[in-house]
Design an enzyme around this catalytic site. Structure first.
Site, short mmCIF file in Angstrom:
data_model
loop_
_atom_site.label_atom_id
_atom_site.label_comp_id
_atom_site.label_asym_id
_atom_site.label_seq_id
_atom_site.Cartn_x
_atom_site.Cartn_y
_atom_site.Cartn_z
N LYS A 127 0.85 -1.20 0.00
CA LYS A 127 0.00 0.00 0.00
C LYS A 127 0.88 1.24 0.00
O LYS A 127 2.05 1.22 0.38
CB LYS A 127 -0.95 0.00 1.21
CG LYS A 127 -0.27 -0.03 2.59
CD LYS A 127 0.22 1.32 3.08
CE LYS A 127 0.93 1.22 4.42
NZ LYS A 127 1.67 2.45 4.78
N ASP A 137 -1.67 -1.22 10.91
CA ASP A 137 -1.98 -1.30 9.49
C ASP A 137 -2.73 -2.59 9.11
O ASP A 137 -3.31 -2.67 8.03
CB ASP A 137 -0.70 -1.28 8.65
CG ASP A 137 -0.11 0.11 8.51
OD1 ASP A 137 -0.82 1.08 8.83
OD2 ASP A 137 1.04 0.22 8.07
#
Length: 288
Positions: free
Chosen positions: A16, A139
């Site tokens: 990401k 995350d």
């Protein structure tokens, strides 16, 4: 690295980038409150799973095959949650740069929760898996369930999914900079004067919800100024990136990886080629 020589399943764990990353305050538990728009890109690791009597991990980056790896910790959380001593053999083929701010370890952990939950027939739902994911790292919940674009809040565990924007090309640079306890150190360098109210994140989210292509000028990362002023040669790599043709350069997460968005694959490959001539570690990816 090759697939284990037995029946098993393969799963991909995607990286990401943070299109925005703001710190909005500091909590009493020591964590920071953030506001962030995150976007999955097609740079990925591949994990192979097969049933076994014990938990084991092999990896194309050998130093990652240790008991503290989030992949191993994810399996142990599942064991404890359901009271089983079943095992799994996992092989991890790394395609995402390690400790670069791209979420590779978190993505690997989320995929492991999902894959082992399915392999063992546990039937745990997304809410349960996200609860475990939040214990592994801030995350990790984002990656559970295969979301592609989202707003993160809290310390990162509060996830609001967005529609995926039109695809964009991403150029990534991985400077050869190592930072011990990187995430903790970077957050420790943020002063209250650098806290923001979440406006960058709201503006980016609104543009994405309208179906707009991600505009590089809307990107923001609180760690940009901190990293470029305090992390040795990071500013030099940013300048090389800009000279190679990038319009703007931002840190990926807390770094040290850098990224820029470009209009098309041809432009991305041109920038990549110029940087490789300088022996820079560089990748071309696409948003997913």
């Amino acid at each position: 690295m090759t697939r284990p020589e037995c029946e098993g399943s393969a799963r991909e764990a995607y990286a990401k980038i943070n299109l925005t990353l703001e710190i909005t305050g500091k909590r009493t538990d020591g964590y920071h409150e953030i506001a962030s728009v995150v976007q999955v890109i097609d740079l990925r690791d591949t994990l192979y799973f097969r049933p076994d009597d014990h938990i084991s991990l092999s990896c194309s980056v050998p130093q990652l095959a240790w008991p503290g790896n989030l992949v191993i910790q994810a399996v142990k959380l599942l064991q404890g949650a359901v009271g089983t001593r079943r095992g799994v053999a996992i092989s991890l083929d790394k395609g995402i740069p390690v400790a670069a701010g791209l979420g590779g370890g978190s993505s690997d952990a989320a995929v492991t929760l999902e894959a082992v939950n399915e392999m063992w027939g546990l039937g745990l739902g997304r809410e349960s898996l996200c609860g475990m994911a939040a214990r592994l790292g801030s995350d990790v919940p984002f990656f559970v369930g295969g979301g592609r674009t989202a707003v993160l809040a809290g310390r990162g565990e509060k996830v609001t999914y967005l529609p995926s924007p039109p695809r964009s090309w991403v150029v990534l640079v991985r400077p050869p900079i190592q930072i011990a306890n990187k995430t903790r150190e970077m957050y420790a360098r943020v002063s209250p004067s650098q806290f923001t109210a979440g406006d960058y994140t709201r503006t980016m989210a609104e543009a994405i919800e309208k179906g707009d292509r991600v505009a590089l000028e809307l990107c923001y990362n609180v760690f940009d100024d901190i990293g470029f002023s305090s992390l040795g040669k990071l500013a030099d790599y940013r300048d090389r990136f800009l000279t190679a043709g990038a319009a703007q350069v931002h840190l990926a997460g807390s770094g040290p990886a850098l990224f820029s968005l470009v209009q098309d694959r041809s432009e991305a490959e041109d920038i990549c080629r110029r940087l490789r001539k300088q022996n820079v570690e560089v990748y071309v990816a696409e948003t997913v």
